[in-house]
Design a protein around this motif. Structure first.
Motif, mmCIF file in Angstrom:
data_model
loop_
_atom_site.group_PDB
_atom_site.id
_atom_site.type_symbol
_atom_site.label_atom_id
_atom_site.label_comp_id
_atom_site.label_asym_id
_atom_site.label_seq_id
_atom_site.Cartn_x
_atom_site.Cartn_y
_atom_site.Cartn_z
ATOM 1 N N THR A 189 0.795 -1.227 0.000
ATOM 2 C CA THR A 189 0.000 0.000 0.000
ATOM 3 C C THR A 189 0.834 1.286 0.000
ATOM 4 O O THR A 189 0.430 2.267 -0.618
ATOM 5 C CB THR A 189 -0.948 0.035 1.204
ATOM 6 N N ILE A 190 1.962 1.298 0.663
ATOM 7 C CA ILE A 190 2.748 2.545 0.750
ATOM 8 C C ILE A 190 3.208 3.035 -0.622
ATOM 9 O O ILE A 190 3.082 4.228 -0.903
ATOM 10 C CB ILE A 190 3.926 2.379 1.738
ATOM 11 N N PRO A 191 3.732 2.190 -1.512
ATOM 12 C CA PRO A 191 4.110 2.707 -2.835
ATOM 13 C C PRO A 191 2.918 3.286 -3.610
ATOM 14 O O PRO A 191 3.045 4.327 -4.249
ATOM 15 C CB PRO A 191 4.692 1.497 -3.559
ATOM 16 N N ALA A 192 1.773 2.643 -3.539
ATOM 17 C CA ALA A 192 0.596 3.153 -4.245
ATOM 18 C C ALA A 192 0.154 4.492 -3.667
ATOM 19 O O ALA A 192 -0.199 5.421 -4.419
ATOM 20 C CB ALA A 192 -0.541 2.143 -4.163
ATOM 21 N N LEU A 193 0.191 4.635 -2.355
ATOM 22 C CA LEU A 193 -0.176 5.904 -1.733
ATOM 23 C C LEU A 193 0.833 7.004 -2.075
ATOM 24 O O LEU A 193 0.450 8.148 -2.316
ATOM 25 C CB LEU A 193 -0.279 5.739 -0.215
ATOM 26 N N ALA A 194 2.111 6.671 -2.109
ATOM 27 C CA ALA A 194 3.136 7.659 -2.449
ATOM 28 C C ALA A 194 2.995 8.122 -3.893
ATOM 29 O O ALA A 194 3.112 9.313 -4.188
ATOM 30 C CB ALA A 194 4.528 7.080 -2.212
ATOM 31 N N ILE A 195 2.730 7.202 -4.798
ATOM 32 C CA ILE A 195 2.529 7.572 -6.205
ATOM 33 C C ILE A 195 1.310 8.466 -6.341
ATOM 34 O O ILE A 195 1.334 9.474 -7.049
ATOM 35 C CB ILE A 195 2.402 6.306 -7.074
ATOM 36 N N GLY A 196 0.241 8.119 -5.663
ATOM 37 C CA GLY A 196 -0.967 8.934 -5.711
ATOM 38 C C GLY A 196 -0.764 10.318 -5.119
ATOM 39 O O GLY A 196 -1.324 11.307 -5.599
#
Length: 62
Positions: free
Chosen positions: A32-39
């Motif tokens: 989840t952290i990479p997806a949240l950072a990209i968003g």
């Protein structure tokens, strides 16, 4: 001769519930952290929209 002591199962490893919970938490955070950072860092405010479609003709016919 039979022993009267408790029977232990040597084939099963001890259960570490906290290790399973920690491993699941690490796996969820890893996904989840990479997806949240990209968003978060890919904002649309810095992008300029195209002024016109390059495949259409302008009003002068060109």
């Amino acid at each position: 001769m039979e022993s009267t002591g408790p029977v232990e199962r040597a084939s099963e490893p001890p259960s570490y519930r906290w290790a399973n919970i920690l491993g699941t938490l690490i796996a969820v955070l890893t996904l989840t952290i990479p997806a949240l950072a990209i968003g978060y860092y890919s904002s649309h405010t810095g992008l300029e929209p195209l002024s016109r479609n390059p495949y259409t003709l302008d009003k002068s016919g060109n």
